[in-house]
Design a protein around this motif. Structure first.
Motif, PDB file in Angstrom:
ATOM      1  N   LEU A 223       0.823  -1.214   0.000  1.00  0.00           N
ATOM      2  CA  LEU A 223       0.000   0.000   0.000  1.00  0.00           C
ATOM      3  C   LEU A 223       0.852   1.256   0.000  1.00  0.00           C
ATOM      4  N   LEU A 224       2.039   1.174   0.605  1.00  0.00           N
ATOM      5  CA  LEU A 224       2.915   2.345   0.708  1.00  0.00           C
ATOM      6  C   LEU A 224       3.951   2.403  -0.408  1.00  0.00           C
ATOM      7  N   ASN A 225       3.919   1.421  -1.313  1.00  0.00           N
ATOM      8  CA  ASN A 225       4.899   1.359  -2.398  1.00  0.00           C
ATOM      9  C   ASN A 225       6.319   1.310  -1.832  1.00  0.00           C
ATOM     10  N   ARG A 226       6.490   0.508  -0.791  1.00  0.00           N
ATOM     11  CA  ARG A 226       7.800   0.302  -0.176  1.00  0.00           C
ATOM     12  C   ARG A 226       8.390  -1.030  -0.618  1.00  0.00           C
ATOM     13  N   GLU A 227       9.670  -1.223  -0.288  1.00  0.00           N
ATOM     14  CA  GLU A 227      10.303  -2.505  -0.545  1.00  0.00           C
ATOM     15  C   GLU A 227       9.558  -3.598   0.220  1.00  0.00           C
ATOM     16  N   ILE A 228       9.161  -4.657  -0.477  1.00  0.00           N
ATOM     17  CA  ILE A 228       8.324  -5.687   0.121  1.00  0.00           C
ATOM     18  C   ILE A 228       9.013  -6.356   1.305  1.00  0.00           C
ATOM     19  N   THR A 229      10.319  -6.556   1.182  1.00  0.00           N
ATOM     20  CA  THR A 229      11.034  -7.290   2.230  1.00  0.00           C
ATOM     21  C   THR A 229      11.402  -6.429   3.424  1.00  0.00           C
ATOM     22  N   ALA A 230      11.097  -5.151   3.386  1.00  0.00           N
ATOM     23  CA  ALA A 230      11.456  -4.255   4.498  1.00  0.00           C
ATOM     24  C   ALA A 230      10.401  -4.361   5.593  1.00  0.00           C
ATOM     25  N   ILE A 231      10.536  -5.420   6.423  1.00  0.00           N
ATOM     26  CA  ILE A 231       9.538  -5.663   7.461  1.00  0.00           C
ATOM     27  C   ILE A 231      10.117  -5.494   8.864  1.00  0.00           C
ATOM     28  N   GLY A 232      11.284  -4.862   8.951  1.00  0.00           N
ATOM     29  CA  GLY A 232      11.899  -4.690  10.259  1.00  0.00           C
ATOM     30  C   GLY A 232      11.434  -3.463  10.997  1.00  0.00           C
ATOM     31  N   PHE A 233      10.225  -3.043  10.795  1.00  0.00           N
ATOM     32  CA  PHE A 233       9.702  -1.845  11.453  1.00  0.00           C
ATOM     33  C   PHE A 233       8.666  -2.230  12.497  1.00  0.00           C
ATOM     34  N   GLU A 234       8.410  -1.292  13.381  1.00  0.00           N
ATOM     35  CA  GLU A 234       7.371  -1.462  14.392  1.00  0.00           C
ATOM     36  C   GLU A 234       6.292  -0.404  14.160  1.00  0.00           C
ATOM     37  N   VAL A 235       5.143  -0.604  14.750  1.00  0.00           N
ATOM     38  CA  VAL A 235       4.037   0.349  14.614  1.00  0.00           C
ATOM     39  C   VAL A 235       3.612   0.831  15.995  1.00  0.00           C
TER      40      VAL A 235
END
Length: 445
Positions: A223-235
């Motif tokens: 949805l954010l047009n980000r790198e798909i594998t960039a999942i090292g974030f928190e919310v």
């Protein structure tokens, strides 16, 4: 030695500050998510491009109010054989006779009056531009709602993983305790096996929850047009709800702010202008023409005239009136169809009003129910936590079995995960209600 200690302390401070900065950078806030979506989401970018097209269409350059100016230039060349036979005298035969002609002109055409069709068409284009902005707003609202749905799902799974990790730690402690008791002959091996099974089950549930979290983070990246594998974030897992009085004020102004109602009003305005545009066919059209021309002709000599070159230039202007007295009934049909379309828009407006009123009522009831469930789940967690703490004490004293303790543990786990679910469902219900009242983009999420 003091200098060395000071340097080590400084390096540790820098290192810890760097870790904290990385932690801050890895936190993806709601504001950052929305801001990035407005800039990068494909659907929003397409909607913005459509608004730009509508803006170009409603400009003065597309209104028909400006004249058209054309430049024309050309030349002709003739090469002929000529035979002149006068009634008296000898015949004259000429070969390779050349004639040249050059011409250039600038022409202006301007419609002075076209039955007001141009005037109403220009107003219709402005309404279409406003409608395109509302369409873009609707796209943004739907995208934000979808975006926050995924964002809060990540938050829910994150909190669930924390609960599952705590549950797994408790199960591991129970397994360790059971192993010690078995070694010292205080229990049989069955208690150890039961505890180990529970550890394995809790590990599998935690593993699946982490996989679900990774998949949902990838959904957010799309949805954010980000790198798909960039999942090292928190919310951000904090959730706040709008005060009741503020929500009531939004509900009172819902009819004036709901995007569907605003869209149908614009469509009705466009239909009204289409009727007037169609009626312009009943009236005459008045046009103005003007031109400046230059011509040069060079002709060869003939038997009776010597060769010559003629050059002319000058201005010309004119006015014209055309009135289609009868076009076979096409204008009448267009007017009738435009009126029918306007009547359909009126019917559609009443239908949308009724549907929006129903949707707001349903969304409000859904929101209130979700809030009530959320409060009940808070009480349920408190009750189950007390029960679990007492069960833990009794289990350590050997007053209850491992099965009873496990049941208390499961009850607390279910209560906490149900609380997380109720919290985020209530928030999403609030967002849907805000969208219907036209306030989704005006409040802090």
């Amino acid at each position: 030695m003091k200098i060395i200690n000071s340097c080590i302390f400084l390096l540790l401070s820098v290192f810890i500050s760097g870790l904290k900065a990385q932690e801050r950078d890895s936190l993806l806030t709601k504001d950052e998510v929305i801001r990035r979506a407005l800039n990068e989401n494909y659907g929003i970018r397409i909607a913005e491009n459509r608004v730009e097209v509508a803006e170009n269409n409603q400009s003065i350059l597309n209104s028909g109010y400006l004249p058209s100016v054309t430049g024309i230039a050309g030349t002709t060349y003739d090469l002929n054989n000529r035979l002149t036979e006068p009634e008296e005298g000898e015949s004259l035969e000429q070969t390779g006779v050349e004639n040249n002609a050059y011409r250039a002109s600038v022409n202006l055409d301007y419609v002075l009056f076209d039955g007001l069709g141009r005037f109403y068409n220009y107003k219709s284009l402005r309404e279409q531009y406003d409608l395109s902005q509302l369409d873009a707003r609707e796209t943004i609202e739907n995208t934000v709602l979808q975006l926050m749905s995924v964002y809060y799902e990540i938050a829910r799974l994150t909190e669930n993983i924390e609960v599952l990790q705590q549950t797994l730690e408790i199960s591991k402690e129970r397994e360790t305790r059971a192993s010690y008791q078995f070694e010292y002959g205080q229990s049989n091996n069955l208690a150890v096996l039961n505890a180990r099974v529970d550890v394995n089950n809790d590990s599998v549930v935690l593993l699946q929850a982490r996989q679900d979290l990774s998949n949902t983070k990838r959904d957010l990246n799309v949805l954010l047009n980000r790198e798909i594998t960039a999942i090292g974030f928190e919310v951000d897992t904090t959730v706040g709800f709008i005060p009741k009085l503020q929500l009531e004020s939004y509900l009172d102004r819902a009819a004036a702010n709901n995007v569907s109602l605003l869209q149908i009003e614009k469509n009705m305005a466009i239909s009204a202008y289409n009727i007037k545009i169609s009626k312009s066919g009943y009236l005459p059209a008045v046009g103005l023409t003007g031109s400046y021309g230059w011509n040069k002709n060079r002709s060869a000599a003939t038997a009776f005239f010597p060769g010559s070159t003629t050059t002319t230039d000058g201005l010309s202007a004119g006015i014209s009136l055309s009135w289609n007295l009868f076009d076979g009934g096409q204008t009448i049909v267009r007017v009738r169809n435009a009126k029918i379309d306007y009547a359909n828009q009126e019917l559609l407006r009443e239908q949308i009003k009724l549907e929006v009123k129903r949707d707001i009522s349903n969304a409000l009831n859904e929101y209130e129910n979700k809030l009530f469930i959320y409060k009940i789940q808070e009480e349920n967690v408190s009750t189950n936590l007390n029960n679990f703490n007492r069960s833990r004490e009794e289990f350590s004293l050997g007053q209850i079995t491992s099965i009873e303790f496990r049941q208390a543990q499961i009850n607390l786990l279910n209560a906490r995960t149900s609380l997380n679910l109720a919290k985020y469902e209530a928030k999403l219900a609030e967002l849907q209600l805000l969208q219907l009242t036209g306030q989704l983009l005006n409040v802090e999420l």
